[in-house]
Design a protein around this motif. Structure first.
Motif, PDB file in Angstrom:
ATOM      1  N   ILE A 436       0.797  -1.338   0.031  1.00 36.24           N
ATOM      2  CA  ILE A 436      -0.108   0.050   0.083  1.00 36.24           C
ATOM      3  C   ILE A 436       0.952   1.231   0.055  1.00 36.24           C
ATOM      4  O   ILE A 436       0.578   2.213  -0.665  1.00 36.24           O
ATOM      5  N   ASP A 437       2.176   1.247   0.844  1.00 44.32           N
ATOM      6  CA  ASP A 437       2.802   2.550   0.671  1.00 44.32           C
ATOM      7  C   ASP A 437       3.255   2.963  -0.545  1.00 44.32           C
ATOM      8  O   ASP A 437       3.993   4.061  -0.708  1.00 44.32           O
ATOM      9  N   LEU A 438       3.456   1.750  -1.233  1.00 45.80           N
ATOM     10  CA  LEU A 438       4.288   1.875  -2.699  1.00 45.80           C
ATOM     11  C   LEU A 438       3.174   2.836  -3.531  1.00 45.80           C
ATOM     12  O   LEU A 438       3.655   3.127  -4.881  1.00 45.80           O
ATOM     13  N   LEU A 439       1.913   2.693  -3.104  1.00 45.39           N
ATOM     14  CA  LEU A 439       0.835   3.471  -4.033  1.00 45.39           C
ATOM     15  C   LEU A 439       0.734   4.884  -3.536  1.00 45.39           C
ATOM     16  O   LEU A 439      -0.142   5.431  -4.261  1.00 45.39           O
ATOM     17  N   LEU A 440       1.033   5.289  -2.727  1.00 45.41           N
ATOM     18  CA  LEU A 440       0.843   6.569  -1.925  1.00 45.41           C
ATOM     19  C   LEU A 440       1.301   7.863  -2.741  1.00 45.41           C
ATOM     20  O   LEU A 440       1.013   8.959  -2.505  1.00 45.41           O
ATOM     21  N   GLN A 441       2.181   7.583  -3.749  1.00 37.96           N
ATOM     22  CA  GLN A 441       2.498   8.695  -4.465  1.00 37.96           C
ATOM     23  C   GLN A 441       1.759   9.023  -5.344  1.00 37.96           C
ATOM     24  O   GLN A 441       1.662  10.239  -6.382  1.00 37.96           O
ATOM     25  N   GLU A 442       0.505   8.230  -5.753  1.00 36.09           N
ATOM     26  CA  GLU A 442      -0.344   8.450  -6.666  1.00 36.09           C
ATOM     27  C   GLU A 442      -1.495   9.040  -5.801  1.00 36.09           C
ATOM     28  O   GLU A 442      -2.071   9.104  -4.839  1.00 36.09           O
ATOM     29  N   PRO A 443      -1.999  10.431  -6.064  1.00 36.13           N
ATOM     30  CA  PRO A 443      -2.663  11.518  -5.418  1.00 36.13           C
ATOM     31  C   PRO A 443      -4.151  11.029  -5.310  1.00 36.13           C
ATOM     32  O   PRO A 443      -4.561  11.208  -3.960  1.00 36.13           O
ATOM     33  N   ASN A 444      -4.616  10.356  -5.968  1.00 36.25           N
ATOM     34  CA  ASN A 444      -6.034   9.657  -5.552  1.00 36.25           C
ATOM     35  C   ASN A 444      -5.863   8.775  -4.683  1.00 36.25           C
ATOM     36  O   ASN A 444      -6.746   8.401  -3.619  1.00 36.25           O
ATOM     37  N   ILE A 445      -5.058   7.598  -4.727  1.00 34.81           N
ATOM     38  CA  ILE A 445      -4.938   6.721  -3.616  1.00 34.81           C
ATOM     39  C   ILE A 445      -4.404   7.250  -2.246  1.00 34.81           C
ATOM     40  O   ILE A 445      -5.057   6.968  -1.211  1.00 34.81           O
ATOM     41  N   ALA A 446      -3.817   8.251  -2.552  1.00 31.94           N
ATOM     42  CA  ALA A 446      -3.162   8.633  -1.130  1.00 31.94           C
ATOM     43  C   ALA A 446      -4.342   9.506  -0.319  1.00 31.94           C
ATOM     44  O   ALA A 446      -4.628   9.190   0.855  1.00 31.94           O
ATOM     45  N   ALA A 447      -5.343  10.150  -1.402  1.00 31.34           N
ATOM     46  CA  ALA A 447      -6.639  10.646  -0.555  1.00 31.34           C
ATOM     47  C   ALA A 447      -7.498   9.690  -0.093  1.00 31.34           C
ATOM     48  O   ALA A 447      -8.146   9.879   1.028  1.00 31.34           O
ATOM     49  N   VAL A 448      -7.655   8.213  -0.591  1.00 33.20           N
ATOM     50  CA  VAL A 448      -8.491   7.239  -0.377  1.00 33.20           C
ATOM     51  C   VAL A 448      -7.662   7.009   1.082  1.00 33.20           C
ATOM     52  O   VAL A 448      -8.586   6.488   2.259  1.00 33.20           O
ATOM     53  N   VAL A 449      -6.438   6.712   0.974  1.00 37.81           N
ATOM     54  CA  VAL A 449      -6.079   6.091   2.406  1.00 37.81           C
ATOM     55  C   VAL A 449      -5.939   6.944   3.414  1.00 37.81           C
ATOM     56  O   VAL A 449      -6.048   6.599   4.687  1.00 37.81           O
ATOM     57  N   ALA A 450      -5.890   8.342   3.146  1.00 40.76           N
ATOM     58  CA  ALA A 450      -5.835   9.310   4.366  1.00 40.76           C
ATOM     59  C   ALA A 450      -7.341   9.587   4.799  1.00 40.76           C
ATOM     60  O   ALA A 450      -7.598   9.743   6.212  1.00 40.76           O
ATOM     61  N   ASP A 451      -8.272   9.199   4.122  1.00 36.84           N
ATOM     62  CA  ASP A 451      -9.624   9.312   4.804  1.00 36.84           C
ATOM     63  C   ASP A 451     -10.072   7.805   5.083  1.00 36.84           C
ATOM     64  O   ASP A 451     -11.273   7.701   5.610  1.00 36.84           O
ATOM     65  N   ALA A 452      -9.157   6.900   5.105  1.00 35.99           N
ATOM     66  CA  ALA A 452      -9.818   5.537   5.215  1.00 35.99           C
ATOM     67  C   ALA A 452     -10.126   5.401   6.864  1.00 35.99           C
ATOM     68  O   ALA A 452      -9.379   5.928   7.762  1.00 35.99           O
ATOM     69  N   THR A 453     -10.985   4.476   7.019  1.00 36.54           N
ATOM     70  CA  THR A 453     -11.401   4.272   8.484  1.00 36.54           C
ATOM     71  C   THR A 453     -10.914   2.744   8.883  1.00 36.54           C
ATOM     72  O   THR A 453     -11.346   1.782   7.991  1.00 36.54           O
ATOM     73  N   TYR A 454      -9.974   2.540   9.796  1.00 39.52           N
ATOM     74  CA  TYR A 454      -9.364   1.142   9.815  1.00 39.52           C
ATOM     75  C   TYR A 454     -10.594   0.253  10.671  1.00 39.52           C
ATOM     76  O   TYR A 454     -11.243   0.728  11.626  1.00 39.52           O
ATOM     77  N   LEU A 455     -10.369  -0.881  10.520  1.00 35.63           N
ATOM     78  CA  LEU A 455     -11.226  -2.044  11.193  1.00 35.63           C
ATOM     79  C   LEU A 455     -10.946  -2.109  12.709  1.00 35.63           C
ATOM     80  O   LEU A 455      -9.590  -1.900  12.741  1.00 35.63           O
ATOM     81  N   ASP A 456     -11.473  -2.663  13.506  1.00 39.46           N
ATOM     82  CA  ASP A 456     -11.201  -2.821  14.706  1.00 39.46           C
ATOM     83  C   ASP A 456     -10.272  -4.064  14.826  1.00 39.46           C
ATOM     84  O   ASP A 456      -9.253  -4.215  15.746  1.00 39.46           O
ATOM     85  N   LYS A 457     -10.523  -5.173  14.061  1.00 38.88           N
ATOM     86  CA  LYS A 457      -9.457  -6.381  13.923  1.00 38.88           C
ATOM     87  C   LYS A 457      -9.511  -6.600  12.476  1.00 38.88           C
ATOM     88  O   LYS A 457     -10.202  -6.392  11.347  1.00 38.88           O
ATOM     89  N   PRO A 458      -8.120  -6.922  12.047  1.00 35.10           N
ATOM     90  CA  PRO A 458      -7.876  -7.134  10.648  1.00 35.10           C
ATOM     91  C   PRO A 458      -8.544  -8.566  10.105  1.00 35.10           C
ATOM     92  O   PRO A 458      -8.780  -9.466  11.031  1.00 35.10           O
ATOM     93  N   THR A 459      -9.086  -8.619   8.924  1.00 34.60           N
ATOM     94  CA  THR A 459      -9.415  -9.859   8.480  1.00 34.60           C
ATOM     95  C   THR A 459      -8.628 -10.516   7.543  1.00 34.60           C
ATOM     96  O   THR A 459      -7.595  -9.825   6.973  1.00 34.60           O
ATOM     97  N   GLU A 460      -8.691 -11.744   6.956  1.00 37.48           N
ATOM     98  CA  GLU A 460      -7.854 -12.336   6.272  1.00 37.48           C
ATOM     99  C   GLU A 460      -7.951 -11.853   4.454  1.00 37.48           C
ATOM    100  O   GLU A 460      -6.957 -11.938   3.960  1.00 37.48           O
ATOM    101  N   LEU A 461      -9.104 -11.203   4.439  1.00 35.26           N
ATOM    102  CA  LEU A 461      -9.538 -10.895   3.138  1.00 35.26           C
ATOM    103  C   LEU A 461      -8.844  -9.312   2.823  1.00 35.26           C
ATOM    104  O   LEU A 461      -8.186  -9.051   1.805  1.00 35.26           O
ATOM    105  N   THR A 462      -9.238  -8.428   3.807  1.00 28.45           N
ATOM    106  CA  THR A 462      -8.872  -7.098   3.469  1.00 28.45           C
ATOM    107  C   THR A 462      -7.752  -6.564   4.522  1.00 28.45           C
ATOM    108  O   THR A 462      -7.396  -5.172   4.335  1.00 28.45           O
ATOM    109  N   GLY A 463      -7.387  -7.252   5.421  1.00 27.14           N
ATOM    110  CA  GLY A 463      -6.360  -6.648   6.496  1.00 27.14           C
ATOM    111  C   GLY A 463      -7.067  -5.774   7.356  1.00 27.14           C
ATOM    112  O   GLY A 463      -8.222  -5.896   7.643  1.00 27.14           O
TER     113      GLY A 463
END
Length: 644
Positions: A436-463
Motif C-alpha cells: 500500500i505504501d508504494l501506491l501513496l505517490q498517486e494522489p487519488n490513492i493517497a486521498a483514499v488512504v488518508a480518509d480510510a477508517t481502519y477496522l477494529d480487527k484485521p481480516t484475512e481478506l482485507t487486512g
C-alpha cells in the motif's frame, strides 16, 4: 541389394563420403503425399495386425473421414482398446469409452525415405540405421524419398481403466434395460426396484478380504464410475530433478552434502491463536552456532567462505528490517550485493518469518512483529495486479510493459526500495505485487488512504482496510495501469472522481430498478433502439459484458497466483548457485547480470525481424555473454521461421 526399409525421417541422414567435396545427389519432391495415423499401439507389418488396428479405430471409412476433417473441428478418430471383447462375443465393458485422436493443428511435414542396404547390415549394427549407413560404402547403399507425410492424426489422451461386469446381476439388468434405450425395458427395470433396495449393499459388510481366495464377482453389485480419471490429458507436474542429486552406475541416487536447508519459519493460520515466531528455527540456530564456533557453515566448503558472506548478508538485512519491518523479496534483492546472494535465503530465515495467507502473504516479516496487532502495519499489506493475456499480446502493450529487473540488480536508493517499484500513475512499475505504501505517490490513492477508517480487527481478506476502501484503491490502480499499458497517460478525471467517491463495493448495488447507470459514472445518452427488443430499459447482455471489460481496463486484481509464485520460486532455485562453490556461477564483476540505476536490460525499440545478426548477438550478450559468444563463434547468421 539385400534388404530395404521405409523410414519416416524429420532430420537429415548423412553418410560419410570417401571423397571430400562430393555433393549429395538431388531428388525431386514431386512424390505422393501420404496421410498418417500415429497409434499408441504396437502394430507389426503383417496384414492381420494392420487390419486389426484399423478395426479398433472403427474401420477404414472412419479413418478417412477423420483425416479429411478440418483441423479446427472437434471431430476426432476414436480408438477402442477393448475391441477384442466386442469381436469375440457379446461381452462388453460396462464403462466402455475410446481414446480420441485429433489432427495435428499445424502441419509438420516429414519425408518417408526408403533405404536399401546389403542383406544383414542392419542386423549386424543392432538395428541402428545411422550406424548401418555409415558402415556401408556409398556405392552399396541407396536412400530414396518415396513420399511426404502431410496430414497426421495423433493420440495424446490418456487411456483409462475399464471394468467388465458380465457376471454381475445388477450391471446386466442395467445394460438390458437403460443401456438398450428401450422404454418398456427401462420402465420395467425402474418398477422392479423397491424404495429401499438393500441388494447393491447386501454383501459389502460380509466380504472377507483374503488374498489367497478369489471373491465371487456376484458379490459386487455396485457399478464402477463411467471414468476413473477425471481428465483426458495428463496433468503436467513440471517435475524437476534435485540438482544436488547424482546417480551411481548401480542406479542408486544420492544427494550431495552441499545442499543447505533454510528452515524458513511459516505461519499457516491467520486466526487469533496463530503464534508469531520470535526466533529462527531451532535446527537453523544449531547450524548457525556451529558455524560461529568452527568458522565453516555446516554443509558448505571452507574455501567458499559461506559463513563470512552470511554474516555480511545478515548485517544488511538487520539494518533493512530496522528501517522497515515488512519487506517483499523482490525489493530485498536490490540491497544485497551479487556475491552475497547465495546466502540470502538462509539469512532471511535467521531474521524473519512469513505468512502463507492473508494480506501480508508473500512478504518477509521481522521476528516478533505481528502485523495483526496494530493498524500501523496496514501500509505494508500487499495487492497483486495482473495485465490480462489479451492485452499483453498487443504490440503496443509490449513496448509499455518494462522488462523485469535482473536478479542481481542494485537499488537506486541506498538501503531502500528502488523507485521503479513505486506506482505514481505515470509509468508501469517493475513488479505488480505492490504494498500500500508504494501506491501513496498517486494522489487519488493517497486521498483514499488518508480518509480510510481502519477496522477494529484485521481480516484475512482485507487486512486492516475496509472492503470499500480497498475496492477504491483497486479500481484506481486497474484503470490507470490499464491506460499506461496501452500507452495512454491522460486519465479521465470523471472516472477517477467516481472511484474515489464510490458508495458500494459492487456495481449491482448501485443500479436502481429500471435504470442502468454507467459503472464509471459517465452518463451515456442513448435512444430506445440501443436497448434490447421490447424497450424494457434493460442493458443487452453483450453490452453488460463489454462494460465489465472496459471497467477492468484489461487489468485484474487479487492475490498473487500460486502458479506465478511457484514459478518465481523455481526461477530463484535455478539461479541460486551451489552453496559449496557459488562464486564460479555468479561472477562478481559480471556487468550483464547487474542493472545499474540508469541502465536497462534490453533496448525497448529492438525489433528482431529487422535486426542484423550482430545486433541480435549484442542483445543476447546482455543476458548471457557466454551463450552469445558461443552463438557468434558457431553460427553464421539467423533465418526467420517464416522464411524456412
Amino acid at each position: 541389394m539385400g534388404e530395404s526399409m521405409a523410414l519416416d525421417l524429420t532430420r537429415e541422414i548423412s553418410a560419410p563420403t570417401k571423397a571430400s567435396g562430393v555433393l549429395a545427389k538431388e531428388y525431386t519432391l514431386d512424390i505422393p503425399r501420404i496421410p498418417s495415423v500415429e497409434l499408441p499401439l504396437r502394430v507389426s507389418g503383417s496384414q492381420e495386425s494392420v487390419v486389426r488396428a484399423i478395426e479398433m479405430c472403427g474401420g477404414l471409412t472412419k479413418v478417412k473421414k477423420a483425416l479429411n476433417a478440418h483441423k479446427d473441428t472437434h471431430d476426432g478418430l476414436e480408438l477402442f482398446l477393448n475391441h477384442e471383447a466386442k469381436r469375440d462375443g457379446p461381452n462388453t465393458f460396462f464403462n466402455e469409452h475410446p481414446i480420441v485422436g485429433r489432427l495435428v493443428p499445424q502441419r509438420d511435414e516429414s519425408i518417408v525415405m526408403k533405404a536399401s542396404l546389403p542383406r544383414g547390415t542392419l542386423k549386424a549394427c543392432g538395428g541402428d540405421i545411422r550406424k548401418a549407413l555409415a558402415s556401408v560404402p556409398s556405392n552399396r547403399q541407396k536412400v530414396v524419398p518415396v513420399g511426404i507425410i502431410n496430414n497426421t492424426i495423433r493420440f495424446r489422451e490418456m487411456s483409462d481403466f475399464q471394468v467388465r461386469l458380465d457376471n454381475v446381476p445388477s450391471a446386466c439388468e442395467f445394460n438390458e434395460s437403460i443401456a438398450s434405450r428401450d422404454w418398456d425395458s427401462i420402465q420395467q427395470y425402474v418398477n422392479s426396484i423397491p424404495d429401499q433396495d438393500p441388494r447393491p449393499f447386501e454383501n459389502i459388510n460380509n466380504l472377507m478380504v483374503n488374498r489367497s481366495s478369489q471373491i465371487p464377482s456376484t458379490d459386487f453389485q455396485l457399478p464402477p464410475p463411467p471414468r476413473l480419471s477425471m481428465v483426458n490429458i495428463p496433468f503436467v507436474y513440471k517435475f524437476r530433478g534435485n540438482p544436488y542429486a547424482t546417480k551411481s552406475s548401480s542406479g542408486e541416487s544420492t544427494v550431495r552434502g552441499t545442499y543447505l536447508k533454510n528452515y524458513q519459519q511459516l505461519v499457516h493460520s491467520f486466526g487469533e491463536n496463530a503464534e508469531i515466531p520470535t526466533t529462527a528455527h531451532p535446527s537453523l540456530q544449531e547450524d548457525y552456532q556451529k558455524a560461529k564456533v568452527t568458522g565453516v557453515y555446516p554443509g558448505s566448503k571452507k574455501d567458499s567462505k559461506f559463513y563470512e558472506k552470511l554474516e555480511k548478508c545478515i548485517a544488511i538485512l538487520q539494518e533493512a528490517f530496522t528501517r522497515r519491518p515488512i519487506w517483499v523479496k523482490r525489493h530485498i534483492d536490490g540491497l544485497i550485493p551479487q556475491d552475497l546472494h547465495g546466502t540470502l535465503k538462509i539469512a532471511l530465515s535467521l531474521v524473519s518469518y512469513r505468512f502463507t495467507k492473508g494480506p501480508w502473504r508473500n512478504t518477509y516479516i521481522r521476528f516478533g512483529i505481528d502485523p495483526r496487532s496494530s493498524p500501523e502495519y496496514a501500509i505494508f499489506q500487499t495487492e497483486y495486479f495482473k495485465v490480462e493475456g489479451r492485452l499483453q499480446k498487443s504490440p503496443l502493450a509490449a513496448k509499455n510493459i518494462p522488462e523485469p529487473p535482473s536478479k542481481y540488480y542494485r537499488s537506486n536508493k541506498v538501503g531502500g526500495i528502488d523507485s521503479r517499484f513505486y506506482f505514481d500513475g505515470t509509468y508501469v512499475p517493475w513488479y505488480l505485487m505492490l504494498q500500500i505504501d508504494l501506491l501513496l505517490q498517486e494522489p487519488n490513492i493517497a486521498a483514499v488512504v488518508a480518509d480510510a477508517t481502519y477496522l477494529d480487527k484485521p481480516t484475512e481478506l482485507t487486512g486492516w482496510l475496509q472492503e470499500l476502501d480497498l475496492t477504491k484503491i483497486r479500481k484506481i490502480v486497474k484503470y490507470e495501469l490499464g491506460c499506461l499499458v496501452q500507452g495512454n497517460a491522460i486519465f479521465n478525471e470523471y472516472k477517477l472522481k467516481f472511484f474515489r467517491n464510490m458508495l458500494y463495493t459492487k456495481e449491482s448495488m448501485m443500479h436502481n430498478k429500471g435504470k442502468s447507470p454507467d459503472a464509471d459514472g459517465d452518463v451515456e445518452m442513448t435512444n430506445s433502439s440501443s436497448t434490447s427488443e421490447g424497450n424494457d430499459g434493460k442493458v443487452p447482455k453483450d453490452q453488460e459484458n463489454q462494460e465489465d471489460e472496459d471497467e477492468d481496463n484489461g487489468v485484474e486484481a487479487g492475490e498473487l497466483d500460486d502458479a506465478v509464485l511457484e514459478q518465481e520460486e523455481e526461477d530463484e532455485e535455478d539461479e541460486d548457485a551451489e552453496f559449496g562453490d557459488f562464486e564460479s556461477e555468479a561472477p562478481q564483476n559480471s556487468d550483464s547480470a547487474r542493472l545499474g540505476p540508469d541502465t536497462d536490460s534490453l533496448n525497448p525499440d529492438f525489433d528482431v525481424t529487422t535486426a542484423t545478426f550482430k545486433e541480435i548477438i549484442a542483445q543476447i550478450s546482455q543476458r548471457d555473454p557466454e551463450a552469445a559468444a558461443n552463438l557468434a563463434r558457431n553460427l553464421d547468421g539467423f533465418v526467420l521461421e517464416s522464411e524456412l
